[in-house]
Design an enzyme around this catalytic site. Sequence first.
Site, PDB file in Angstrom:
ATOM      1  N   LEU A   2       8.823  33.705  61.006  1.00  0.00           N
ATOM      2  CA  LEU A   2       8.972  35.199  61.123  1.00  0.00           C
ATOM      3  C   LEU A   2       8.062  35.795  60.071  1.00  0.00           C
ATOM      4  CD1 LEU A   2      12.763  33.637  59.448  1.00  0.00           C
ATOM      5  CD2 LEU A   2      12.369  34.567  61.665  1.00  0.00           C
ATOM      6  N   ASP A  26      24.154  22.523  43.407  1.00  0.00           N
ATOM      7  CA  ASP A  26      23.959  22.547  44.539  1.00  0.00           C
ATOM      8  C   ASP A  26      25.235  21.430  45.576  1.00  0.00           C
ATOM      9  OD1 ASP A  26      21.579  22.665  43.980  1.00  0.00           O
ATOM     10  OD2 ASP A  26      20.537  20.775  44.872  1.00  0.00           O
ATOM     11  N   HIS A  84      17.248  25.401  39.537  1.00  0.00           N
ATOM     12  CA  HIS A  84      17.628  24.552  40.816  1.00  0.00           C
ATOM     13  C   HIS A  84      19.536  23.590  40.132  1.00  0.00           C
ATOM     14  CE1 HIS A  84      15.228  23.576  43.387  1.00  0.00           C
ATOM     15  NE2 HIS A  84      13.848  23.621  42.994  1.00  0.00           N
ATOM     16  N   ASN A 123      19.652  23.177  36.352  1.00  0.00           N
ATOM     17  CA  ASN A 123      19.962  24.453  35.678  1.00  0.00           C
ATOM     18  C   ASN A 123      21.090  25.675  35.828  1.00  0.00           C
ATOM     19  OD1 ASN A 123      16.744  24.628  37.257  1.00  0.00           O
ATOM     20  ND2 ASN A 123      16.487  24.877  35.155  1.00  0.00           N
ATOM     21  N   TYR A 124      21.550  25.343  36.957  1.00  0.00           N
ATOM     22  CA  TYR A 124      23.368  25.743  36.987  1.00  0.00           C
ATOM     23  C   TYR A 124      23.956  25.380  36.021  1.00  0.00           C
ATOM     24  CZ  TYR A 124      20.305  27.227  40.708  1.00  0.00           C
ATOM     25  OH  TYR A 124      19.629  28.145  41.131  1.00  0.00           O
TER      26      TYR A 124
END
Length: 379
Positions: free
Chosen positions: A71, A166, A136, A139-140
């Site tokens: 891309l 996730d 990641h 962390n959230y």
Amino acid sequence: MLLSGIRVLDLTRLLPGPFATQWLVAMGAEVIRVEPPAGGDWLREMPPVVEGFGAWFAAVNRGKKSVALQLKHPKGREIFLRLVESADVVVEGFRPGVMARLGLASETLLERQPRLIYAALTGYGAGSRWRERAGHDLNYLALAGFLGLNGPREGPLIPPPAPVADLGGAMALVIAVLAGLLHRERTGQGLILDASMLEVVVSWMQPFWRAHQAGVRATREGMPLNGAFPCYRVYPTADGGAMALAALEPTFWRAFCEAVGRPEWIPRAFDPALIPEVAALFRSRTRAEWEALRAGIEACLEPVLEPDEAIEGLSTIAPAFATGLPTLPFAVNGERLFAAGPPPRQGEHTREILQRLGYEAAELEELARQGIVGIPGMD
């Protein structure tokens, strides 16, 4: 199939995005992974290896196709834009701004295909001041307050065994895409969607934060569903096993108390001072003895299974998942949906899909020679 005829271009990597798009595969969509000719999703090789693929990759990419496309090259971008013209959905998992820097901003894609559903899965959300920060799952969970409540009161904090943010973010993305497709059917117009993994976990924590602000502090082992009450806890057994007691309702708690010969406990379901006594009782019997007791009562009492036990028990507990195929956790008219077929080799379907766009064999050979596309056997 629910999504037959829907074509999805999947630019995601690792776990969350592919988990989401595999749900779309199971519902009948054609999902085309778009990966660079070199490099790509390193989850393909991450051990352990199953069926020639990293096990995690194989678990979330079955039934998809793969186009290897650079891309960053103008010709690669133009090929992608041609793919967009026949697509219904584009899913990407880059940090906000990456697609724009590639010349493939959401607005650009919708100009090419006004009916397109453009769905981004981001860490902190496109509107966040932290939108470009790396992150990641752990962390959230940490920033949402989830991780700070996960573990025993006096012990260390414990990361959850599954990547909660996730997978929760992936499911939120699926919901958003399905809603977007419905909106498009009603209006004829495409949409730009953004699902944030951090915000998904924050949304789950809202009841706890509201209670916290009202004076009921959120603490480890200090809330109704994380161990504050004797009627809803995990209790170790005499042989090192554990039992999960979830007798919140009076009927279930009464059944448990009567079965263990402690009728005096019935009024104390929510008395934290009772926890040591209940814990001592559980430690006096093996897990097998508690399972035998459980068989004769209805008290929301179950053994805590180890992974190998849970896998062996699938045929009884969750038979739809016993085959090992990526199955969706719901049925449609009594039938289960799953993603059939193996995961794709990198670039496995480049030739097939670009020929569908009108590219001739000689053109594809030249594009492969230039590193703009990847075609197995022509690299």
